[in-house]
Design an enzyme around this catalytic site. Sequence first.
Site, PDB file in Angstrom:
ATOM      1  N   ARG A 230       0.862  -1.176   0.000  1.00 19.68           N
ATOM      2  CA  ARG A 230       0.000   0.000   0.000  1.00 19.68           C
ATOM      3  C   ARG A 230       0.903   1.232   0.000  1.00 19.68           C
ATOM      4  NH1 ARG A 230      -3.673  -2.762  -1.253  1.00 19.68           N
ATOM      5  NH2 ARG A 230      -5.656  -3.130  -0.181  1.00 19.68           N
ATOM      6  N   GLU A 259      -3.567   7.248  -4.533  1.00 22.37           N
ATOM      7  CA  GLU A 259      -3.940   6.743  -5.845  1.00 22.37           C
ATOM      8  C   GLU A 259      -5.441   6.942  -6.099  1.00 22.37           C
ATOM      9  OE1 GLU A 259      -2.317   2.818  -4.946  1.00 22.37           O
ATOM     10  OE2 GLU A 259      -4.353   2.017  -4.974  1.00 22.37           O
ATOM     11  N   HIS A 277      -1.634   0.084  -9.673  1.00 21.88           N
ATOM     12  CA  HIS A 277      -2.215  -0.860  -8.705  1.00 21.88           C
ATOM     13  C   HIS A 277      -2.835  -2.066  -9.422  1.00 21.88           C
ATOM     14  CE1 HIS A 277      -4.094  -1.271  -4.441  1.00 21.88           C
ATOM     15  NE2 HIS A 277      -3.926  -2.442  -5.003  1.00 21.88           N
TER      16      HIS A 277
HETATM   17  C1  8YV Z   1      -6.975  -4.791  -5.758  1.00 26.09           C
HETATM   18  C2  8YV Z   1      -5.785  -5.031  -3.489  1.00 26.09           C
HETATM   19  O1  8YV Z   1      -6.388  -3.742  -6.390  1.00 26.09           O
HETATM   20  O2  8YV Z   1      -6.007  -7.205  -2.660  1.00 26.09           O
HETATM   21  C3  8YV Z   1      -5.873  -6.021  -2.396  1.00 26.09           C
HETATM   22  O3  8YV Z   1      -5.800  -5.627  -1.228  1.00 26.09           O
HETATM   23  O4  8YV Z   1      -5.486  -3.914  -3.284  1.00 26.09           O
HETATM   24  C4  8YV Z   1      -6.016  -5.482  -4.889  1.00 26.09           C
HETATM   25  O5  8YV Z   1      -6.104  -6.812  -5.072  1.00 26.09           O
HETATM   26  C5  8YV Z   1      -8.340  -4.359  -5.403  1.00 26.09           C
HETATM   27  O6  8YV Z   1      -8.766  -4.673  -4.157  1.00 26.09           O
HETATM   28  C6  8YV Z   1      -9.244  -4.907  -6.493  1.00 26.09           C
HETATM   29  O7  8YV Z   1     -10.561  -4.655  -6.312  1.00 26.09           O
END
Ligand code: 8YV
Length: 311
Positions: A230, A259, A277
């Site tokens: 993150r 982001e 991301h």
């Molecule tokens: C995705 C994520 O970008 O798993 C996570 O925590 O940040 C990513 O897999 C996002 O959640 C997809 O909806």
Amino acid sequence: MRPEVLQLCPLTPALEAGLADRFTVHRGFDDAQRRAALDEAGERIRAVATAGNVGIPAEVAAALPGLEIVAINGVGYDKVDLAEARRRGVRVTNTPDVLTDDVADLAVGLLIALKRQLVLGDRHVREGRWPAGDLGLGRKVAGRRCGILGLGRIGLGIARRLEAFGAIIAYCNRSPRDVPYAYHATPLALAGDCEVLVVAAAASAETRHIIDAAVLAALGPDGVLVNVARGSLVDEAALIAALRDGRLGGAALDVFENEPHVPEALMAFPNVVLTPHMASATRETRQAMADLVLANLDAHFAGAPLPTPVV
Ligand code: 8YV
């Protein structure tokens, strides 16, 4: 009566279709849409579907008196107030395991892209600059001293992949694990012992800006930072300053503090690779994530045990 669900961001078509098959879905992708959805159906909404990097804002949760479950399409749950969920008896689910391979693959891909100048090389060819001369030399990947911050499922996946590149692995984790890698109790000590620092730890209040100016200084002008966790773990201003002054060798980043907005300054550095991301963004994994989100919601509304509960 179909349960009513609030969807807080765009999700993959398979997941949106699965939600629409089962539930009455209200969209709240931005503030205006959320206000409209809450005015219209706030009292009736029983579930929220959201992404890992979106979670559920506190004011949205507070406006849903009948909320029973927050289903996250992602492994990270840093954008959900778990203590508040527990207090209210709201369930929270995520999608662990199914995305581990993809995120670990992307971390290694980013490292190779950075050190071997894949993005610059692609640009060199496309822009017709090859006939006029070669691209400068990159740096070797194999045999590097690599530090992993956060040796959970994803961190371990990254370590195993890097082992195949002959890397010497060290790690920093809340507690040591039963692995054949050197353990460091602090990110600073880890950074002092490696040339590549890969961030794979969960975001929390404790890990905010854990990669600060001192850690970047310890990594040094030959060191590179890779972040697939993150943006909040890295002090982006300190990162930009270190890159600007040549105090850090480079960075490959899939996640950012604010982001989808990426600081202009980062875009100017040739020794930085940026991706939007996308570490879990493959068709196969996003399908598996969608299946797991729907399986959690189905189990909840059937009164069955949740497949992957967080709370
Ligand atoms: C995705 C994520 O970008 O798993 C996570 O925590 O940040 C990513 O897999 C996002 O959640 C997809 O909806």
